[in-house]
Design a protein around this motif. Structure first.
Motif, short mmCIF file in Angstrom:
data_model
loop_
_atom_site.label_atom_id
_atom_site.label_comp_id
_atom_site.label_asym_id
_atom_site.label_seq_id
_atom_site.Cartn_x
_atom_site.Cartn_y
_atom_site.Cartn_z
N ARG A 135 2.16 0.81 1.31
CA ARG A 135 1.97 -0.37 0.45
C ARG A 135 0.53 -0.86 0.49
NH1 ARG A 135 5.22 -1.66 -3.83
NH2 ARG A 135 5.03 -3.87 -4.34
N SER A 136 -0.41 0.06 0.43
CA SER A 136 -1.83 -0.31 0.40
C SER A 136 -2.15 -1.01 -0.92
CB SER A 136 -2.70 0.94 0.54
OG SER A 136 -2.45 1.58 1.77
N SER A 137 -3.13 -1.88 -0.88
CA SER A 137 -3.54 -2.59 -2.10
C SER A 137 -4.16 -1.63 -3.11
CB SER A 137 -4.53 -3.69 -1.76
OG SER A 137 -3.93 -4.69 -0.97
N VAL A 165 -6.44 3.49 0.58
CA VAL A 165 -6.09 4.79 1.13
C VAL A 165 -6.42 5.89 0.12
CG1 VAL A 165 -3.67 4.65 0.35
CG2 VAL A 165 -4.29 6.16 2.26
N MET A 166 -7.08 6.96 0.59
CA MET A 166 -7.31 8.15 -0.22
C MET A 166 -6.20 9.14 0.09
SD MET A 166 -10.30 6.82 1.12
CE MET A 166 -12.08 6.75 0.88
N ASP A 200 5.95 1.05 -9.39
CA ASP A 200 5.63 0.04 -8.37
C ASP A 200 4.14 -0.31 -8.30
OD1 ASP A 200 8.27 -0.06 -7.69
OD2 ASP A 200 8.06 1.14 -5.86
N PHE A 201 3.30 0.53 -8.87
CA PHE A 201 1.85 0.35 -8.78
C PHE A 201 1.25 0.25 -10.18
CE2 PHE A 201 2.82 1.86 -4.65
CZ PHE A 201 1.74 1.65 -3.80
N ALA A 202 0.28 -0.63 -10.34
CA ALA A 202 -0.55 -0.60 -11.54
C ALA A 202 -1.45 0.63 -11.46
CB ALA A 202 -1.39 -1.87 -11.64
N PRO A 206 -0.26 -3.87 -5.91
CA PRO A 206 -0.75 -2.56 -5.48
C PRO A 206 -1.16 -1.71 -6.68
CG PRO A 206 1.22 -3.14 -4.26
CD PRO A 206 1.05 -4.19 -5.32
N THR A 207 -2.33 -1.07 -6.55
CA THR A 207 -2.95 -0.42 -7.70
C THR A 207 -3.48 0.95 -7.34
OG1 THR A 207 -3.62 -2.57 -8.61
CG2 THR A 207 -4.79 -0.63 -9.43
#
Length: 275
Positions: free
Chosen positions: A215-217, A192-193, A240-242, A262-263
């Motif tokens: 919760r997009s990858s 997602v952008m 929560d995200f890298a 998720p990154t």
């Protein structure tokens, strides 16, 4: 009898042809059901380098404009303003949102086969479901602030590109958290952008809440105006995200390359130019 056999043969041939078109795209896990669109012709685009099979190339051009390139060579540009750089280039598809003139143009090149505005008549929205065989493009309408700080119902579109088994979403000029029906219509977005300016679109806490719910990858920040806004966004996502600094404007993504955690992948915009 001969006439019936002939008609049956024609119908069977059409069904086979439509089936072949539908099978050109690896099925994704999005909620959309593709409809067939046989007989489409494509403009041969400028050479932008090969893309591996079952892979999507995403190139950050500027502001909210991205080139999404399929392994079959279809080129799609988001929030198209009429200019993508010095490369002689005619996209196959452009999407636009009209919150500001940095997200659309009133005069897209007539050679572009598919121009998809993210709005319709005021307050009515618009619906797109464009099946190009290899790629399906659809939209989910959301509201935007109008010119004098009012609300234009369904004036923005979140565009979703389904290709190579992936769902790639572009949130456009999102001004509010999607409601339950809009979240359901989006389905699962692998990439997602997201606009992360923190003021012209959603405030950062709300945008971060939206992205954590999706919760997009892979999240690609856009529309950040300043490094301060980008840094604030990255700090808010880092629990929560890298966070990965890609080190350039492009990344190639496929199902087997999606990160296990998720990154946020930070791209640095670069205009399209000759190789």
């Amino acid at each position: 009898m001969a006439m019936r056999i002939r008609i049956f043969g024609i119908v069977l041939g059409v069904l086979v042809a439509q089936s072949a078109v539908a099978q050109d795209r690896t099925p994704s896990h999005c909620v959309a059901l593709a409809e067939n669109a046989p007989g489409l012709e494509y403009v041969v685009p400028a050479s932008l380098g090969p893309v591996a099979d079952e892979t999507v190339r995403i190139h950050y051009i500027t502001h909210a404009s991205f080139l999404i390139r399929s392994h079959g060579g279809l080129n799609m540009v988001t929030d198209y303003t009429g200019f993508t750089g010095s490369a002689p280039f005619i996209p196959d598809v452009v999407t636009m949102n009209h919150a500001h003139d940095t997200h659309w143009t009133a005069n897209p090149d007539p050679a572009i086969p598919h121009v998809l505005p993210g709005w319709g008549p005021f307050g009515e929205g618009i619906s797109h479901h464009l099946d190009l065989g290899e790629v399906l493009i659809r939209n989910v309408s959301t509201d935007i602030r109008s010119q004098f700080s009012g609300i234009e119902t369904k004036g923005n579109s979140i565009f979703v590109f389904e290709l190579a088994g992936l769902c790639v979403g572009h949130l456009g000029h999102l001004h509010h958290e999607p409601d339950a029906a809009q979240y359901a219509a989006l389905g699962r977005l692998d990439v997602v952008m997201a606009p992360v300016d923190g003021g012209y679109t959603l405030d950062l806490p709300t945008m971060i809440r939206v992205l954590k719910r999706l919760r997009s990858s892979v999240v690609i920040p856009m529309h950040w105006f300043s490094l301060f806004a980008l840094d604030d966004f990255l700090a808010g996502m880092s629990d929560d995200f890298a966070v990965v600094e890609v080190g350039g404007p492009s990344l190639d993504m496929s199902l087997d390359r999606l990160p296990g955690r998720p990154t946020v992948m930070v791209l640095r915009p670069v205009w399209l130019s000759e190789p």
